[in-house]
Design a protein around this motif. Structure first.
Motif, short mmCIF file in Angstrom:
data_model
loop_
_atom_site.label_atom_id
_atom_site.label_comp_id
_atom_site.label_asym_id
_atom_site.label_seq_id
_atom_site.Cartn_x
_atom_site.Cartn_y
_atom_site.Cartn_z
N ASN A 37 6.35 95.24 30.20
CA ASN A 37 5.55 94.08 30.58
C ASN A 37 6.34 93.23 31.58
OD1 ASN A 37 3.43 94.69 28.81
ND2 ASN A 37 4.53 93.74 27.12
N LEU A 38 5.64 92.69 32.56
CA LEU A 38 6.26 91.81 33.56
C LEU A 38 6.15 90.36 33.12
CD1 LEU A 38 5.05 93.16 37.02
CD2 LEU A 38 7.41 92.94 36.27
N TRP A 39 7.22 89.61 33.34
CA TRP A 39 7.22 88.16 33.08
C TRP A 39 7.92 87.51 34.27
CZ3 TRP A 39 5.18 84.50 30.12
CH2 TRP A 39 5.79 83.25 30.10
N PHE A 40 7.18 86.68 34.98
CA PHE A 40 7.75 86.00 36.13
C PHE A 40 8.23 84.62 35.72
CE2 PHE A 40 4.83 89.11 38.05
CZ PHE A 40 5.78 89.85 38.73
N ILE A 41 9.51 84.40 35.85
CA ILE A 41 10.14 83.12 35.53
C ILE A 41 9.83 82.17 36.68
CG2 ILE A 41 12.34 81.98 35.10
CD1 ILE A 41 13.38 84.88 34.26
N ALA A 64 26.12 71.65 39.34
CA ALA A 64 25.89 70.68 38.26
C ALA A 64 25.54 71.36 36.92
CB ALA A 64 24.76 69.73 38.65
N GLY A 65 25.36 72.68 36.93
CA GLY A 65 24.95 73.37 35.71
C GLY A 65 23.52 73.03 35.31
N PHE A 66 22.71 72.64 36.27
CA PHE A 66 21.33 72.20 36.03
C PHE A 66 20.46 73.38 35.59
CE2 PHE A 66 17.02 71.41 37.78
CZ PHE A 66 16.70 70.30 37.04
N ARG A 67 19.62 73.15 34.60
CA ARG A 67 18.65 74.13 34.11
C ARG A 67 17.25 73.55 34.34
NH1 ARG A 67 22.68 76.63 34.10
NH2 ARG A 67 23.84 77.47 32.35
N PRO A 68 16.54 74.03 35.35
CA PRO A 68 15.22 73.48 35.64
C PRO A 68 14.20 73.81 34.55
CG PRO A 68 15.60 75.42 36.98
CD PRO A 68 16.89 75.13 36.25
N GLU A 69 13.26 72.91 34.37
CA GLU A 69 12.13 73.17 33.46
C GLU A 69 11.34 74.35 34.03
OE1 GLU A 69 10.57 71.22 30.84
OE2 GLU A 69 12.34 69.95 30.65
N LEU A 70 10.81 75.17 33.13
CA LEU A 70 9.99 76.30 33.56
C LEU A 70 8.51 75.99 33.34
CD1 LEU A 70 12.08 79.27 32.09
CD2 LEU A 70 12.23 78.22 34.38
N VAL A 71 7.66 76.64 34.12
CA VAL A 71 6.21 76.48 33.99
C VAL A 71 5.78 76.84 32.58
CG1 VAL A 71 3.98 77.40 34.77
CG2 VAL A 71 5.74 76.82 36.45
N ALA A 72 6.36 77.92 32.05
CA ALA A 72 6.02 78.38 30.70
C ALA A 72 7.25 79.06 30.10
CB ALA A 72 4.86 79.36 30.75
N SER A 73 7.28 79.07 28.79
CA SER A 73 8.35 79.82 28.13
C SER A 73 7.73 81.05 27.48
CB SER A 73 9.07 78.95 27.09
OG SER A 73 8.18 78.54 26.10
N LEU A 74 8.52 82.09 27.38
CA LEU A 74 8.05 83.33 26.78
C LEU A 74 8.03 83.15 25.27
CD1 LEU A 74 7.31 86.31 27.43
CD2 LEU A 74 9.71 86.83 27.00
N LYS A 75 6.87 83.28 24.68
CA LYS A 75 6.70 83.02 23.25
C LYS A 75 7.05 84.22 22.38
CE LYS A 75 4.89 78.94 23.97
NZ LYS A 75 5.81 77.87 24.16
N ASN A 76 7.01 85.42 22.94
CA ASN A 76 7.15 86.62 22.11
C ASN A 76 8.40 87.44 22.44
OD1 ASN A 76 6.17 87.43 24.61
ND2 ASN A 76 4.89 89.04 23.76
N VAL A 98 16.61 81.44 36.06
CA VAL A 98 16.99 82.57 35.20
C VAL A 98 17.96 82.07 34.12
CG1 VAL A 98 18.07 84.86 35.11
CG2 VAL A 98 16.57 84.25 37.03
N ALA A 99 18.86 81.17 34.50
CA ALA A 99 19.76 80.58 33.51
C ALA A 99 18.96 79.83 32.45
CB ALA A 99 20.76 79.66 34.20
N THR A 100 17.93 79.11 32.85
CA THR A 100 17.07 78.42 31.88
C THR A 100 16.43 79.43 30.94
OG1 THR A 100 16.59 76.62 33.43
CG2 THR A 100 15.06 76.90 31.60
N PHE A 101 15.83 80.47 31.50
CA PHE A 101 15.18 81.50 30.69
C PHE A 101 16.15 82.08 29.66
CE2 PHE A 101 14.54 86.15 30.22
CZ PHE A 101 13.35 86.15 29.52
N LEU A 102 17.34 82.44 30.09
CA LEU A 102 18.31 83.03 29.18
C LEU A 102 18.80 82.04 28.13
CD1 LEU A 102 20.35 85.11 31.76
CD2 LEU A 102 18.86 86.03 29.96
N SER A 103 18.97 80.79 28.53
CA SER A 103 19.49 79.79 27.58
C SER A 103 18.44 79.40 26.53
CB SER A 103 19.99 78.55 28.32
OG SER A 103 18.93 77.87 28.95
N GLN A 104 17.17 79.66 26.80
CA GLN A 104 16.11 79.30 25.86
C GLN A 104 15.78 80.39 24.85
OE1 GLN A 104 12.78 78.25 28.38
NE2 GLN A 104 13.50 76.14 28.63
#
Length: 171
Positions: A37-41, A64-76, A98-104
């Protein structure tokens, strides 16, 4: 295209952030071969379309180590065994979304396979960043793709995925 046995035995996610479309093209080819399945961050606030403005914003965010808010988070995320993680190489590391995605996410027990697109910087410290942000995952053989060549990389991608299959099958 029929999935190979290994790919059909795994629940696969292909997650990526793509600014220029290069990382997306690689992700789509991986998805086609693996059947994942594809998931676009996507960051909540897109990066500027002007290249130099994007580069400058990315530099500041990374410093700055900034982690931007994402449009959506992967729930599954828990549903997947194997996760291909794609990012452009920005300032010798992964893009902040991508850092945000991984950290969440909880990547415990997951197989993570990085793929990176770049304009000449290769892999740099991207895999190290992915390992740091997903320390409980098993990180497998990563691959870097030069952005200007991604449209001609289908055989390289296929060969890389075959190598991954062999390494997983032999363990």
């Amino acid at each position: 295209m029929k999935k190979s046995i290994l790919w059909s035995e795994k629940n696969i996610l292909v997650a990526c952030y793509s600014y220029s479309g290069n990382t997306r093209l690689v992700a789509e080819q991986i998805q086609k071969i693996t059947g994942g399945n594809l998931w676009f961050i996507q960051p909540q606030n897109p990066y500027p379309p002007q290249y130099n403005a994007c580069v400058e914003q990315a530099r500041k965010e990374i410093q700055a180590g900034f982690r931007p808010e994402l449009v959506a988070s992967l729930k599954n995320l828990a549903d997947y065994d194997m996760i291909f993680v794609g990012s452009p190489n920005w300032w010798s590391t992964i893009a902040p979304p991508v850092a945000t995605f991984l950290s969440q996410g909880d990547f415990s027990g997951k197989i993570v396979i990085p793929f990176i697109t770049h304009g000449g910087g290769g892999m740099a410290r991207c895999v190290e960043a992915i390992r740091e942000l997903s320390p409980s995952a098993q990180v497998l053989a990563s691959k870097a793709f030069r952005g200007e060549n991604v449209r001609r990389e289908s055989e390289t991608i296929r060969s890389w995925l075959t190598e991954i299959q062999r390494s997983i099958s032999s363990t």
